[in-house]
Structures are given as structure tokens and as C-alpha cells.
Scaffold this motif. Sequence first.
Motif, mmCIF file in Angstrom:
data_model
loop_
_atom_site.group_PDB
_atom_site.id
_atom_site.type_symbol
_atom_site.label_atom_id
_atom_site.label_comp_id
_atom_site.label_asym_id
_atom_site.label_seq_id
_atom_site.Cartn_x
_atom_site.Cartn_y
_atom_site.Cartn_z
ATOM 1 N N LEU A 169 25.704 63.008 48.040
ATOM 2 C CA LEU A 169 26.545 63.263 46.851
ATOM 3 C C LEU A 169 26.393 64.690 46.334
ATOM 4 N N LYS A 170 25.548 65.464 47.006
ATOM 5 C CA LYS A 170 25.165 66.765 46.468
ATOM 6 C C LYS A 170 26.379 67.663 46.194
ATOM 7 N N SER A 171 27.328 67.735 47.143
ATOM 8 C CA SER A 171 28.437 68.676 46.921
ATOM 9 C C SER A 171 29.306 68.248 45.745
ATOM 10 N N SER A 172 29.506 66.936 45.561
ATOM 11 C CA SER A 172 30.300 66.496 44.396
ATOM 12 C C SER A 172 29.536 66.783 43.102
ATOM 13 N N ILE A 173 28.228 66.499 43.118
ATOM 14 C CA ILE A 173 27.430 66.753 41.906
ATOM 15 C C ILE A 173 27.434 68.254 41.591
ATOM 16 N N ASP A 174 27.300 69.064 42.633
ATOM 17 C CA ASP A 174 27.280 70.521 42.418
ATOM 18 C C ASP A 174 28.580 71.016 41.805
ATOM 19 N N LEU A 175 29.679 70.438 42.263
ATOM 20 C CA LEU A 175 30.988 70.835 41.726
ATOM 21 C C LEU A 175 31.044 70.565 40.223
ATOM 22 N N MET A 176 30.618 69.363 39.869
ATOM 23 C CA MET A 176 30.634 68.960 38.462
ATOM 24 C C MET A 176 29.634 69.779 37.640
ATOM 25 N N ARG A 177 28.446 69.984 38.200
ATOM 26 C CA ARG A 177 27.441 70.766 37.463
ATOM 27 C C ARG A 177 27.904 72.208 37.249
ATOM 28 N N GLY A 178 28.566 72.759 38.261
ATOM 29 C CA GLY A 178 29.059 74.130 38.130
ATOM 30 C C GLY A 178 30.001 74.263 36.940
ATOM 31 N N LEU A 179 30.888 73.279 36.797
ATOM 32 C CA LEU A 179 31.842 73.312 35.675
ATOM 33 C C LEU A 179 31.102 73.171 34.339
ATOM 34 N N LEU A 180 30.214 72.170 34.284
ATOM 35 C CA LEU A 180 29.520 71.902 33.015
ATOM 36 C C LEU A 180 28.597 73.057 32.618
ATOM 37 N N SER B 279 28.933 76.238 33.281
ATOM 38 C CA SER B 279 29.680 77.377 32.759
ATOM 39 C C SER B 279 30.327 77.069 31.414
ATOM 40 N N LEU B 280 30.800 75.820 31.255
ATOM 41 C CA LEU B 280 31.467 75.481 29.993
ATOM 42 C C LEU B 280 30.484 75.413 28.825
ATOM 43 N N PHE B 281 29.305 74.834 29.089
ATOM 44 C CA PHE B 281 28.402 74.557 27.966
ATOM 45 C C PHE B 281 27.192 75.474 27.865
ATOM 46 N N LEU B 282 26.632 75.883 29.009
ATOM 47 C CA LEU B 282 25.366 76.640 28.926
ATOM 48 C C LEU B 282 25.580 78.145 28.747
ATOM 49 N N PHE B 283 26.782 78.600 29.037
ATOM 50 C CA PHE B 283 27.036 80.037 28.875
ATOM 51 C C PHE B 283 28.268 80.243 27.993
ATOM 52 N N PRO B 284 28.112 79.990 26.676
ATOM 53 C CA PRO B 284 29.264 80.129 25.775
ATOM 54 C C PRO B 284 29.807 81.552 25.805
ATOM 55 N N SER B 285 31.153 81.655 25.779
ATOM 56 C CA SER B 285 31.739 83.008 25.879
ATOM 57 C C SER B 285 31.503 83.799 24.600
ATOM 58 N N LYS B 286 31.436 83.093 23.457
ATOM 59 C CA LYS B 286 31.178 83.816 22.207
ATOM 60 C C LYS B 286 29.690 83.729 21.881
ATOM 61 N N THR B 287 29.065 84.872 21.721
ATOM 62 C CA THR B 287 27.655 84.863 21.342
ATOM 63 C C THR B 287 27.479 85.691 20.078
ATOM 64 N N ALA C 78 29.592 88.518 39.575
ATOM 65 C CA ALA C 78 29.657 87.660 38.372
ATOM 66 C C ALA C 78 30.872 86.738 38.395
ATOM 67 N N ARG C 79 32.021 87.267 38.742
ATOM 68 C CA ARG C 79 33.238 86.435 38.737
ATOM 69 C C ARG C 79 33.187 85.362 39.808
ATOM 70 N N ARG C 80 32.691 85.736 40.974
ATOM 71 C CA ARG C 80 32.638 84.806 42.105
ATOM 72 C C ARG C 80 31.775 83.575 41.793
ATOM 73 N N TYR C 81 30.716 83.779 41.023
ATOM 74 C CA TYR C 81 29.770 82.676 40.770
ATOM 75 C C TYR C 81 30.061 81.930 39.465
ATOM 76 N N LYS C 82 31.046 82.387 38.734
ATOM 77 C CA LYS C 82 31.214 81.888 37.366
ATOM 78 C C LYS C 82 31.218 80.362 37.258
ATOM 79 N N TRP C 83 31.903 79.674 38.159
ATOM 80 C CA TRP C 83 32.013 78.214 38.044
ATOM 81 C C TRP C 83 31.131 77.502 39.060
#
Length: 396
Positions: free
Chosen positions: A105-116, A118-126, A211-216
Motif C-alpha cells: 500500500l506504500k505508493s497509495s499511502i505516499d500519494l495521500m501523505r504527500g498531499l496532506l 503540503s496542505l497542512f504541515l507547510f502553510p503558505s502564510k506564515t 522546491a516545485r518538483r517536490y511540493k506535493w
Amino acid sequence: MHNYVTYSLSLSDDNSEQYYSRIRIFTDEVLAKANESLLKPVVDFTDFLKKYNLEEIRSNDEYILELISFGLLWNNYGRTALNINSAPFLTLSRMAEWRKRHLKLKSSIDLMRGLLISLFLFPSKTSNEVKIYPDIRDIDKLCLFLEATGEFKEQALRFIRWRAYWETITKEEWTEGCKSVFDFVDWFADRSTEMLGEFTSKVDEFIINSARRYKWREDRVQCGRKRDEYHLNMVGAEIMNRAFRDDFLKTESKAVLVPGCMRSNIELCKAVKMHEGLKCIGCDKNCSVNNLRKIGKDYNYEVYIIPHASDLSLWAPKPGKPVRGVIAIACVTNLVEGGWELKRYDACAQCVLLDYSGCKKHWHKNGVPTNINLHEFHRILNGKPAKKQVNEFANN
Ligand code: SF4
């Protein structure tokens, strides 16, 4: 010298011996300086651990490493952690564990973790607020963040114990302790660049350009590690090898854990799946893993190819069975986390760094087979340099 991605232990002479000599000198310097300025908090902390019987006391050098790691990770991630209003920390941490245990399940989990991530752990506004020293509540936020990234779980577990001790000291002692730690970390950042900067000269450029390549991506934290974190991991690997050495040498049989990127050709590799990992069958005489396998026949060790972020509990000593020593081979960004995890499982471990990173999954556009310094491998294995016939196989 080959075209490496972020770091290379081999300089112009195409040999990483100079690196190993440098890292030993620099580690001595770090520990000598830390023994002047960080020994008091370490001794007070170990007294606290003894008083409440929280763990079997380890060497001072290991606690020094924990304290430097805390200061450096606070500097690099504290502000980001404080800017997170809410995030699925627990879900992210659990998913990081699931991906170790459920490889299918690793690749599916990684896909989901990548999204989460970037969305939650690296807020765009600091916010622009920069805290010089954290307070105790800030440490909770930092630990939640570190654990959720999946890259620093072991460090977070250790910082939580330090945090329990820091809760017992006065405000003045806390401020004084912070000053010692953060002054030390500032010194470390400058001095490590002087001593080890040659080996990590492409890290900053890589972070900016990718930076852009790894963002998600799930590996954005792993591949975005700062230069001073590389240096700390290099020193950390040396400190751990020294601290765990005696236990490792007492073991009769050994296992060598290698990453898949050391194989000469991942697509054509004929390694066989076993409970412990993939086992090389020697299909390519030029493959570095095959070379280690052949050396193992003379030195009583088995080689297993294991994926990045594997479940290392497998290597814990088993009741009634002889304890097996472990040599873990990994790239600089993964070593210390893996070392602490093996220590948590009471495994008798040593580590050897990949001379450079090159796997297609995380680092290199096309992927290049990675390698190690065989002289260092032999010194770790039995305290002696490589024999002549072994040198002939070495790429370095
Ligand atoms: S020699 Fe071993 S590790 Fe290398 S490609 Fe063949 S089976 Fe895989």
C-alpha cells in the motif's frame, strides 16, 4: 569526480578516505566543545532519568547528540511548526507507520501523505514572528510536526523525554540552558560548513531548484533537508558508531542491510524475496551488493536489500536466540533516524554511509547505482582495513 546530486563523500581524488579522516577529527572537536558547554544539562537530564527510572542510562555523547539535534531542528522547523493552526498530526504519523508495515500500500499511502503534508504541515502564510528560544508548549508543537513528517519520529520521541525534564526546571535554568544549546548550534552550523562543506556543496542549490518538483511529494521533507542537517547526520553517524561499537563487536553473526539503490540494475535484479528483505543471488559480477555478499562468505554475515523506511523491529534481539549485529547502509539523510530506531529496538548496530545518493525514486532523474567505501565497511565490520582482493572490486 562523478556528477552527484546533493552530497558526495569522494572529492577530486575519487576516494572517500579523506572524508572519513575529516569526520573523525571534526566529531572529536564537536564532542570536546560540547563537553565544555552542554555537559551540565546532560548530567542533570540523566539524573532526572535515573530518579524516575525512565530508561537505562546511555552514554553522555548520545544525549549530547540529542540536545544538538533538538536545537538544530528547532532552528530549521520550529517556526513552521508554530504556524500550523490545525493538522491531522495523528493520521499523518499513523500513515508513516503503515507505509513501513504494508509495502503493497506504500505508493497509495505516499500519494495521500504527500498531499496532506503540503496542505497542512507547510502553510503558505506564515507569521513574521521569530522566537529566539522556544517555550515548553512550543516543544509540543515541534514534536507533533516532526512525528507527522515521518522523518523525525525517533528524534521526537527523545525530545518528549527531554521536555518532561525541562518542565521540572526553573525559568532561569531554562533560559540559561537554551542559551548554551542555541549558541552551540550556531557554532556548529558555521564550523561544520568549514569542515564538511566540501562534501555537501550542492545541497543548497538542489533545495532551491527542486522546491516545485517536490511540493506535493511524500519525500519533500527527506529531500529538502538543510545543509546543517546533513552535517549533523554525518557527525551523528560517527557518534552512534562509537557509542554502539562494543555491543556490536560482541555479536557472533551479522547482517548487512543495504538499500535497493546499490544494485547495479534494479529492473534486471534477480534477488529473491525473504522474510528479512531481498536476498542477492549474484546475477551480476559487477554489482556492489553481490560484492558485499561474496565478502560476507568469509566474514560470516548475510546481506539483505531493504526498502527505505522499512520496519526495523525485525532486527531486535529475539529471546533464546544469539544476538545478531547489524550494519545498516544508508544515505546521509536517513542514517540517524534509522540508528535511533535500531537503538530503540536494542539492536547492536553500526552504520556506513552511501558515498552519494542516487536512487531514482527520491534523488536522481535516471537513477545511478550507489556505493560505499569498502575500507570503511571493513573497519566497521572487524576494525581492519579492506584486504587487497577486496579493493579490486571497490569503485572508490
Ligand atoms: S547481483 Fe544481486 S543485487 Fe545485484 S542485481 Fe543481481 S541479484 Fe540483484
